[in-house]
Design a protein around this motif. Structure first.
Motif, PDB file in Angstrom:
ATOM      1  N   UNK A   1     -38.114  35.021 -23.449  1.00  0.00           N
ATOM      2  CA  UNK A   1     -36.764  35.044 -22.915  1.00  0.00           C
ATOM      3  C   UNK A   1     -35.906  36.144 -23.500  1.00  0.00           C
ATOM      4  N   UNK A   2     -34.636  36.096 -23.097  1.00  0.00           N
ATOM      5  CA  UNK A   2     -33.642  37.066 -23.561  1.00  0.00           C
ATOM      6  C   UNK A   2     -32.388  36.313 -23.979  1.00  0.00           C
ATOM      7  N   UNK A   3     -32.559  35.393 -24.879  1.00  0.00           N
ATOM      8  CA  UNK A   3     -31.460  34.568 -25.383  1.00  0.00           C
ATOM      9  C   UNK A   3     -31.495  34.590 -26.903  1.00  0.00           C
ATOM     10  N   UNK A   4     -30.484  34.040 -27.565  1.00  0.00           N
ATOM     11  CA  UNK A   4     -30.404  34.135 -29.028  1.00  0.00           C
ATOM     12  C   UNK A   4     -31.585  33.532 -29.792  1.00  0.00           C
ATOM     13  N   UNK A   5     -32.339  32.614 -29.205  1.00  0.00           N
ATOM     14  CA  UNK A   5     -33.474  32.022 -29.903  1.00  0.00           C
ATOM     15  C   UNK A   5     -34.805  32.675 -29.553  1.00  0.00           C
ATOM     16  N   UNK A   6     -34.812  33.593 -28.593  1.00  0.00           N
ATOM     17  CA  UNK A   6     -36.075  34.230 -28.216  1.00  0.00           C
ATOM     18  C   UNK A   6     -36.477  35.248 -29.281  1.00  0.00           C
TER      19      UNK A   6
ATOM     20  N   UNK B   1     -24.686  21.805 -20.842  1.00  0.00           N
ATOM     21  CA  UNK B   1     -25.788  22.190 -19.950  1.00  0.00           C
ATOM     22  C   UNK B   1     -26.978  21.282 -20.208  1.00  0.00           C
ATOM     23  N   UNK B   2     -27.792  21.112 -19.190  1.00  0.00           N
ATOM     24  CA  UNK B   2     -29.016  20.311 -19.310  1.00  0.00           C
ATOM     25  C   UNK B   2     -30.224  21.172 -18.993  1.00  0.00           C
ATOM     26  N   UNK B   3     -31.274  20.943 -19.753  1.00  0.00           N
ATOM     27  CA  UNK B   3     -32.540  21.610 -19.511  1.00  0.00           C
ATOM     28  C   UNK B   3     -33.571  20.553 -19.162  1.00  0.00           C
TER      29      UNK B   3
ATOM     30  N   UNK C   1     -39.580  28.204 -15.858  1.00  0.00           N
ATOM     31  CA  UNK C   1     -38.439  28.896 -15.263  1.00  0.00           C
ATOM     32  C   UNK C   1     -37.700  29.659 -16.364  1.00  0.00           C
ATOM     33  N   UNK C   2     -38.055  30.919 -16.539  1.00  0.00           N
ATOM     34  CA  UNK C   2     -37.488  31.739 -17.615  1.00  0.00           C
ATOM     35  C   UNK C   2     -35.984  31.928 -17.448  1.00  0.00           C
ATOM     36  N   UNK C   3     -35.501  32.027 -16.206  1.00  0.00           N
ATOM     37  CA  UNK C   3     -34.064  32.189 -15.982  1.00  0.00           C
ATOM     38  C   UNK C   3     -33.303  30.934 -16.408  1.00  0.00           C
ATOM     39  N   UNK C   4     -33.845  29.772 -16.077  1.00  0.00           N
ATOM     40  CA  UNK C   4     -33.230  28.510 -16.479  1.00  0.00           C
ATOM     41  C   UNK C   4     -33.191  28.403 -18.009  1.00  0.00           C
ATOM     42  N   UNK C   5     -34.262  28.791 -18.654  1.00  0.00           N
ATOM     43  CA  UNK C   5     -34.331  28.749 -20.105  1.00  0.00           C
ATOM     44  C   UNK C   5     -33.309  29.702 -20.723  1.00  0.00           C
ATOM     45  N   UNK C   6     -33.243  30.921 -20.221  1.00  0.00           N
ATOM     46  CA  UNK C   6     -32.260  31.895 -20.733  1.00  0.00           C
ATOM     47  C   UNK C   6     -30.842  31.375 -20.591  1.00  0.00           C
ATOM     48  N   UNK C   7     -30.530  30.783 -19.449  1.00  0.00           N
ATOM     49  CA  UNK C   7     -29.181  30.251 -19.206  1.00  0.00           C
ATOM     50  C   UNK C   7     -28.873  29.102 -20.157  1.00  0.00           C
ATOM     51  N   UNK C   8     -29.843  28.212 -20.364  1.00  0.00           N
ATOM     52  CA  UNK C   8     -29.619  27.066 -21.239  1.00  0.00           C
ATOM     53  C   UNK C   8     -29.338  27.501 -22.672  1.00  0.00           C
TER      54      UNK C   8
END
Length: 132
Positions: A39-44, A96-98, A122-129
């Protein structure tokens, strides 16, 4: 039929994660292991070393106020040091819910996990969460 040792190791890891048993997880992971989070989020990113991986697991709990739940679906092995653990992930965070399905491809040497390569449906869903 007896459970393959690699499947048993992965199952034990999922059970320990679900209980929040970080000591057991530490015992299953090689000191120099790497966990790759997509992903492209703070935890990736890549978490290198047992301490970094355990710290990331603790952060998952903190970020979701303990709401993260894994439902292990199946474990597949190749008998050559690889196992794939499929699971459903549910969590809540910042309103938000994942609810997503994913897997981790485990590389196992001896009786320790040396590499964990995480994949999500769903990488987009994961990034958003996980976004700030």
């Amino acid at each position: 039929m007896a459970e393959h040792p690699h499947a048993a190791l992965v199952r034990k890891g999922y059970e320990a994660f679900t209980r929040g048993d970080l000591d057991t997880l530490r015992g299953l992971i090689a000191k120099d292991a790497t966990h790759h989070v997509p992903g492209s989020h703070p935890l990736s990113g890549d978490y290198k070393g047992q301490d970094a991986i355990i710290d990331m697991y603790q952060r998952l709990a903190v970020e979701t106020d303990g709401s993260m739940r894994l439902e292990r679906l199946t474990i597949a092995v190749d008998g050559r040091g690889h196992a794939v653990g499929m699971c459903r992930v549910r969590a809540e965070r910042k309103g938000r819910r994942l609810d997503d399905t994913g897997c981790i491809v485990f590389r196992i040497v001896g009786d320790k996990v040396t590499d964990l390569d995480e994949c999500v449906e769903d990488i987009d869903k994961s990034n958003e969460f996980w976004a700030d």
